[in-house]
Design a protein around this motif. Structure first.
Motif, mmCIF file in Angstrom:
data_model
loop_
_atom_site.group_PDB
_atom_site.id
_atom_site.type_symbol
_atom_site.label_atom_id
_atom_site.label_comp_id
_atom_site.label_asym_id
_atom_site.label_seq_id
_atom_site.Cartn_x
_atom_site.Cartn_y
_atom_site.Cartn_z
ATOM 1 N N LEU A 93 -103.832 -30.335 37.092
ATOM 2 C CA LEU A 93 -103.390 -31.729 37.102
ATOM 3 C C LEU A 93 -102.731 -32.094 38.433
ATOM 4 C CD1 LEU A 93 -102.018 -32.078 33.454
ATOM 5 C CD2 LEU A 93 -104.303 -32.582 34.335
ATOM 6 N N ALA A 94 -102.917 -31.260 39.446
ATOM 7 C CA ALA A 94 -102.417 -31.527 40.796
ATOM 8 C C ALA A 94 -100.923 -31.850 40.808
ATOM 9 C CB ALA A 94 -103.214 -32.664 41.450
ATOM 10 N N CYS A 95 -100.142 -30.996 40.165
ATOM 11 C CA CYS A 95 -98.688 -31.188 40.125
ATOM 12 C C CYS A 95 -98.055 -31.039 41.498
ATOM 13 C CB CYS A 95 -98.052 -30.174 39.172
ATOM 14 S SG CYS A 95 -98.643 -30.297 37.505
ATOM 15 N N ILE A 96 -98.750 -30.407 42.414
ATOM 16 C CA ILE A 96 -98.204 -30.230 43.760
ATOM 17 C C ILE A 96 -98.017 -31.584 44.450
ATOM 18 C CG2 ILE A 96 -100.434 -30.038 44.943
ATOM 19 C CD1 ILE A 96 -97.333 -27.841 45.568
ATOM 20 N N LEU A 97 -98.685 -32.615 43.948
ATOM 21 C CA LEU A 97 -98.573 -33.943 44.551
ATOM 22 C C LEU A 97 -97.309 -34.681 44.126
ATOM 23 C CD1 LEU A 97 -102.267 -35.217 44.227
ATOM 24 C CD2 LEU A 97 -101.161 -34.080 46.170
ATOM 25 N N THR A 98 -96.591 -34.158 43.156
ATOM 26 C CA THR A 98 -95.378 -34.829 42.674
ATOM 27 C C THR A 98 -94.124 -33.967 42.766
ATOM 28 O OG1 THR A 98 -95.906 -34.122 40.405
ATOM 29 C CG2 THR A 98 -96.642 -36.315 41.061
ATOM 30 N N ILE A 99 -94.288 -32.672 42.934
ATOM 31 C CA ILE A 99 -93.127 -31.785 42.876
ATOM 32 C C ILE A 99 -92.145 -32.076 44.003
ATOM 33 C CG2 ILE A 99 -94.098 -29.889 44.252
ATOM 34 C CD1 ILE A 99 -92.885 -27.993 42.098
ATOM 35 N N ASP A 100 -92.643 -32.504 45.155
ATOM 36 C CA ASP A 100 -91.756 -32.821 46.273
ATOM 37 C C ASP A 100 -90.879 -34.028 45.971
ATOM 38 O OD1 ASP A 100 -94.470 -34.099 46.513
ATOM 39 O OD2 ASP A 100 -93.406 -35.268 48.023
ATOM 40 N N TYR A 101 -91.442 -35.011 45.275
ATOM 41 C CA TYR A 101 -90.689 -36.221 44.941
ATOM 42 C C TYR A 101 -89.527 -35.902 44.012
ATOM 43 C CZ TYR A 101 -89.702 -40.822 42.909
ATOM 44 O OH TYR A 101 -89.089 -41.966 42.463
ATOM 45 N N TYR A 102 -89.793 -35.087 42.990
ATOM 46 C CA TYR A 102 -88.722 -34.733 42.055
ATOM 47 C C TYR A 102 -87.675 -33.855 42.722
ATOM 48 C CZ TYR A 102 -91.989 -36.575 38.634
ATOM 49 O OH TYR A 102 -92.840 -37.401 37.942
ATOM 50 N N ALA A 103 -88.092 -33.014 43.670
ATOM 51 C CA ALA A 103 -87.119 -32.202 44.407
ATOM 52 C C ALA A 103 -86.205 -33.093 45.243
ATOM 53 C CB ALA A 103 -87.839 -31.195 45.291
ATOM 54 N N LEU A 104 -86.762 -34.119 45.871
ATOM 55 C CA LEU A 104 -85.946 -35.042 46.661
ATOM 56 C C LEU A 104 -85.009 -35.850 45.774
ATOM 57 C CD1 LEU A 104 -88.618 -36.409 49.180
ATOM 58 C CD2 LEU A 104 -86.667 -34.952 49.735
ATOM 59 N N ARG A 105 -85.528 -36.376 44.668
ATOM 60 C CA ARG A 105 -84.698 -37.212 43.799
ATOM 61 C C ARG A 105 -83.579 -36.417 43.129
ATOM 62 N NH1 ARG A 105 -86.173 -42.623 43.052
ATOM 63 N NH2 ARG A 105 -84.055 -42.635 42.248
ATOM 64 N N SER A 106 -83.824 -35.141 42.874
ATOM 65 C CA SER A 106 -82.790 -34.300 42.254
ATOM 66 C C SER A 106 -81.943 -33.574 43.293
ATOM 67 C CB SER A 106 -83.432 -33.282 41.307
ATOM 68 O OG SER A 106 -84.341 -32.453 42.000
ATOM 69 N N GLN A 107 -82.181 -33.888 44.576
ATOM 70 C CA GLN A 107 -81.425 -33.329 45.699
ATOM 71 C C GLN A 107 -81.548 -31.803 45.784
ATOM 72 O OE1 GLN A 107 -77.510 -34.986 44.811
ATOM 73 N NE2 GLN A 107 -77.899 -36.710 46.186
ATOM 74 N N GLN A 108 -82.688 -31.298 45.385
ATOM 75 C CA GLN A 108 -82.964 -29.865 45.491
ATOM 76 C C GLN A 108 -83.732 -29.606 46.786
ATOM 77 O OE1 GLN A 108 -81.723 -27.572 43.118
ATOM 78 N NE2 GLN A 108 -80.632 -29.464 42.639
ATOM 79 N N TYR A 109 -83.066 -29.893 47.910
ATOM 80 C CA TYR A 109 -83.726 -29.766 49.204
ATOM 81 C C TYR A 109 -84.053 -28.318 49.533
ATOM 82 C CZ TYR A 109 -81.394 -34.313 49.375
ATOM 83 O OH TYR A 109 -80.951 -35.574 49.065
ATOM 84 N N GLY A 110 -83.214 -27.396 49.101
ATOM 85 C CA GLY A 110 -83.471 -25.984 49.354
ATOM 86 C C GLY A 110 -84.756 -25.511 48.689
ATOM 87 N N PHE A 111 -85.010 -25.998 47.475
ATOM 88 C CA PHE A 111 -86.248 -25.619 46.794
ATOM 89 C C PHE A 111 -87.460 -26.122 47.561
ATOM 90 C CE2 PHE A 111 -89.692 -27.178 44.077
ATOM 91 C CZ PHE A 111 -90.162 -25.977 43.572
ATOM 92 N N LEU A 112 -87.386 -27.362 48.027
ATOM 93 C CA LEU A 112 -88.512 -27.926 48.763
ATOM 94 C C LEU A 112 -88.771 -27.136 50.043
ATOM 95 C CD1 LEU A 112 -90.653 -30.077 48.876
ATOM 96 C CD2 LEU A 112 -88.989 -31.643 49.884
ATOM 97 N N LEU A 142 -88.159 -35.606 55.296
ATOM 98 C CA LEU A 142 -87.142 -36.448 54.661
ATOM 99 C C LEU A 142 -86.023 -35.600 54.066
ATOM 100 C CD1 LEU A 142 -86.584 -39.444 54.124
ATOM 101 C CD2 LEU A 142 -87.780 -39.219 51.941
ATOM 102 N N ALA A 143 -86.380 -34.450 53.508
ATOM 103 C CA ALA A 143 -85.361 -33.541 52.965
ATOM 104 C C ALA A 143 -84.420 -33.065 54.064
ATOM 105 C CB ALA A 143 -86.032 -32.350 52.281
ATOM 106 N N GLU A 144 -84.966 -32.782 55.243
ATOM 107 C CA GLU A 144 -84.126 -32.363 56.370
ATOM 108 C C GLU A 144 -83.173 -33.478 56.773
ATOM 109 O OE1 GLU A 144 -82.625 -30.003 59.529
ATOM 110 O OE2 GLU A 144 -83.738 -29.519 57.697
ATOM 111 N N LEU A 145 -83.678 -34.710 56.788
ATOM 112 C CA LEU A 145 -82.819 -35.853 57.124
ATOM 113 C C LEU A 145 -81.686 -35.999 56.120
ATOM 114 C CD1 LEU A 145 -82.318 -38.489 58.821
ATOM 115 C CD2 LEU A 145 -83.710 -39.656 57.082
ATOM 116 N N PHE A 146 -82.012 -35.943 54.839
ATOM 117 C CA PHE A 146 -80.985 -36.081 53.808
ATOM 118 C C PHE A 146 -79.966 -34.943 53.869
ATOM 119 C CE2 PHE A 146 -84.059 -38.564 50.842
ATOM 120 C CZ PHE A 146 -83.785 -39.722 51.542
#
Length: 592
Positions: free
Chosen positions: A283-302, A327-331
């Motif tokens: 289901l191509a979850c790789i296309l959304t996992i980055d968004y949820y990592a950013l919204r949950s502030q899990q920058y280290g995971f990304l 964007l994660a680096e900026l945040f």
């Protein structure tokens, strides 16, 4: 004696430390460094053999950076390096718990759950008081081979009969027949998936989400004892018909929990879903996992995802990953934009410039979605200008960048972020004008050669989410194909065990026109014509429903609500046992 004690304690300590490291992913656990590495590796190997999946103790592979199969290589590589990366934290699998953490227990109204000692609390979801009394309907899991780490669901004989009743009821175009199937079998998975979609399209998102949770509860009740969703080592094959409903239920559940703003829950479920089949990612979850990592502030995971898995899976071929990492680096360096002026943006600038050189049109797509207007010299620049795709490669790149802009534009909307993107676009434009930038030339070459086709899993992802801007970029063979709500775009050559039986019955009784949901909707509205009402689709729109759902015809909404009311448990149904959940029925499967 003392020496003997030390010899006995040392291996035990090492094994305990290894188990802690494998379970938590904490490399700083006692015994996990320096001299104890060999013992830890041995313990990890022991655990891996127990669960049937190798655990990598080395970094990403050193494979060539040029992919032979283009974009498809992103979904066809090995996954031995990501076992720990895709492990799931069970503490963050409850949307209700996350809501309480954000707003407090008093501010969140949740339905109370059953607390009977006969009721088993599940990991993925917890039963609601409004649900019918639970009996396992006949869905169980078994290992494909001992020690393989691969499992599959099997349907009991009675569940197969119910499945055929469901398919027959859909083909009769009689809503009362479908309601009768689900009322008699309130945990029949395909009925729950089908009616969840119908409720979503009618605007009743709460009931739609509730049906999906009920389906997940049913699946988890049938999990094998060795199937541990938290480890990231257990696999399911999407090709197996009985497995596909779990993938779909998880995908839709992610949409509903993210619609409530429960971003950490959505991230953990996304990791869970990706971990079921990381090589294929159906289901191509790789296309959304980055968004949820950013919204949950899990920058280290990304960052870990990109650094540890990026080369192996060619993640730099995906615009969502490269832009989100920047964007994660900026945040991270600005403390979520709190200290932009004082932060060192050197690394964030380099990452964004690299992303822009690879996918230049993403900038104007993001600006357009944010309602921002770039300066004319950037708006009309030949490197960034949006053009109508003229070939398959351009269409594929446009689809990926469109998906990213539709998903994440809210994160790029703050003025500080937009000005940061504009400033770096100016730098990239200057590099382009020299005509000598190696990265720009390499990016152009990749865009021409590596995106000749859109993998089936991305097609399936777009069709389920119903993002119109992205759907328009799919091939006509996909958009015009018959799509069923409970099994969208099945794998080529994969046949359901019910196909032959159903084909024989259809041949004898006459085939009904259209797809399953179309036939069902015609049963609700005799004058229904496919394509006449925009919101009546077989796929899921967005995450938890969109504005189109509000435009559903009033008569269709009323009839669907009547059907939903029929599915509610009648008063007194559970009086026999005080409303408690019944133990699972294992008679038809034997002992696992």
């Amino acid at each position: 004696k003392k020496k003997k004690k030390k010899k006995k304690k040392k291996p035990a300590a090492s094994t305990a430390a290894a188990e802690t490291t494998a379970a938590t992913g904490n490399d700083d656990a006692p015994g996990s460094d320096g001299d104890g590495l060999d013992e830890v590796d041995a313990a990890l190997k022991e655990i891996a053999e127990q669960f049937g999946e190798p655990v990598a103790v080395v970094g990403p592979s050193d494979s060539d950076t040029d992919a032979k199969d283009g974009l498809s290589a992103t979904f066809g590589s090995g996954s031995s390096c990501i076992t720990d990366l895709l492990s799931v934290d069970r503490r963050f699998l409850s949307a209700d718990a996350e809501m309480k953490r954000m707003f407090g227990a008093q501010a969140v109204r949740t339905q109370t759950t059953r607390t009977s000692r006969r009721h088993v609390r599940k990991t993925m979801t917890t039963a609601r008081d409004t649900w019918p009394r639970f009996h396992n309907p006949g869905v169980r899991m078994e290992p494909v081979a001992a020690g393989s780490g691969v499992f599959r669901f099997v349907h009991s004989a009675s569940y197969q009969d119910v499945q055929m009743q469901f398919l027959r009821a859909v083909q009769t175009m009689d809503p009362n027949s479908i309601a009768a199937v689900l009322r008699a079998n309130p945990y029949h998975v395909d009925s729950l998936l089908q009616l969840s979609e119908v409720c979503r399209m009618s605007g009743d998102v709460q009931t739609a989400a509730d049906f999906i949770e009920r389906a997940l509860y049913c699946f988890e009740s049938g999990f094998h004892t060795l199937f541990n969703i938290a480890l990231g080592t257990c696999r399911l094959k999407y090709r197996e018909f009985e497995n596909r409903a779990l993938f779909l239920a998880l995908f839709k559940h992610i949409g509903y929990v993210s619609g409530r703003g429960c971003w950490r829950t959505a991230l953990e479920f996304n990791k869970l879903l990706l971990g079921l089949s990381p090589d294929e990612d159906p289901l191509a979850c790789i296309l959304t996992i980055d968004y949820y990592a950013l919204r949950s502030q899990q920058y280290g995971f990304l960052w870990r995802l990109f650094n540890e898995w990026g080369e192996q899976r060619k993640l730099h071929y995906l615009p969502n990953i490269v832009f989100s990492v920047a964007l994660a680096e900026l945040f991270a360096v600005t403390d979520d934009l709190a200290h932009v002026a004082d932060a060192d943006l050197t690394r964030a600038d380099a990452l964004l410039q690299s992303a822009l050189k690879s996918f230049p049109q993403t900038m104007l797509r993001l600006a357009e979605k944010c309602g921002a207007v770039m300066p004319p010299h950037l708006q009309n620049h030949p490197f960034f200008a949006l053009r109508q795709p003229i070939n398959a490669s351009e269409r594929s790149v446009a689809l990926l960048t469109t998906l990213y802009a539709e998903e994440t534009h809210t994160l790029w909307k703050p003025p500080d972020v937009l000005s940061w993107m504009q400033r770096n676009a100016e730098v990239v434009a200057a590099c382009y004008e020299t005509g000598k930038d190696i990265d720009i030339q390499a990016g152009e070459q990749r865009r021409r050669t590596l995106y000749a086709s859109i993998p089936l899993n991305i097609q399936r992802h777009v069709m389920i989410r119903e993002i119109q801007a992205a759907q328009s970029l799919l091939p006509a063979s996909v958009t015009q194909a018959e799509v069923h709500a409970y099994d969208p775009l099945p794998p080529p050559g994969a046949k359901s065990p019910y196909d032959e039986r159903l084909a024989m019955e259809v041949a004898q009784g006459g085939a009904a026109r259209g797809g399953t949901l179309e036939m069902f909707l015609r049963s609700l509205l005799p004058d229904f014509v496919a394509g006449q009402h925009a919101p009546v689709q077989v796929q899921q729109q967005g995450r938890g429903g969109g504005a189109a759902a509000a435009e559903a015809p009033a008569d269709l909404r009323a009839r669907i609500m009547e059907l939903v009311q029929q599915l509610a448990p009648a008063p007194g149904d559970d009086d026999d046992d005080g409303g408690e959940f019944a133990p699972d029925d294992d008679d038809e499967f034997g002992v696992m």
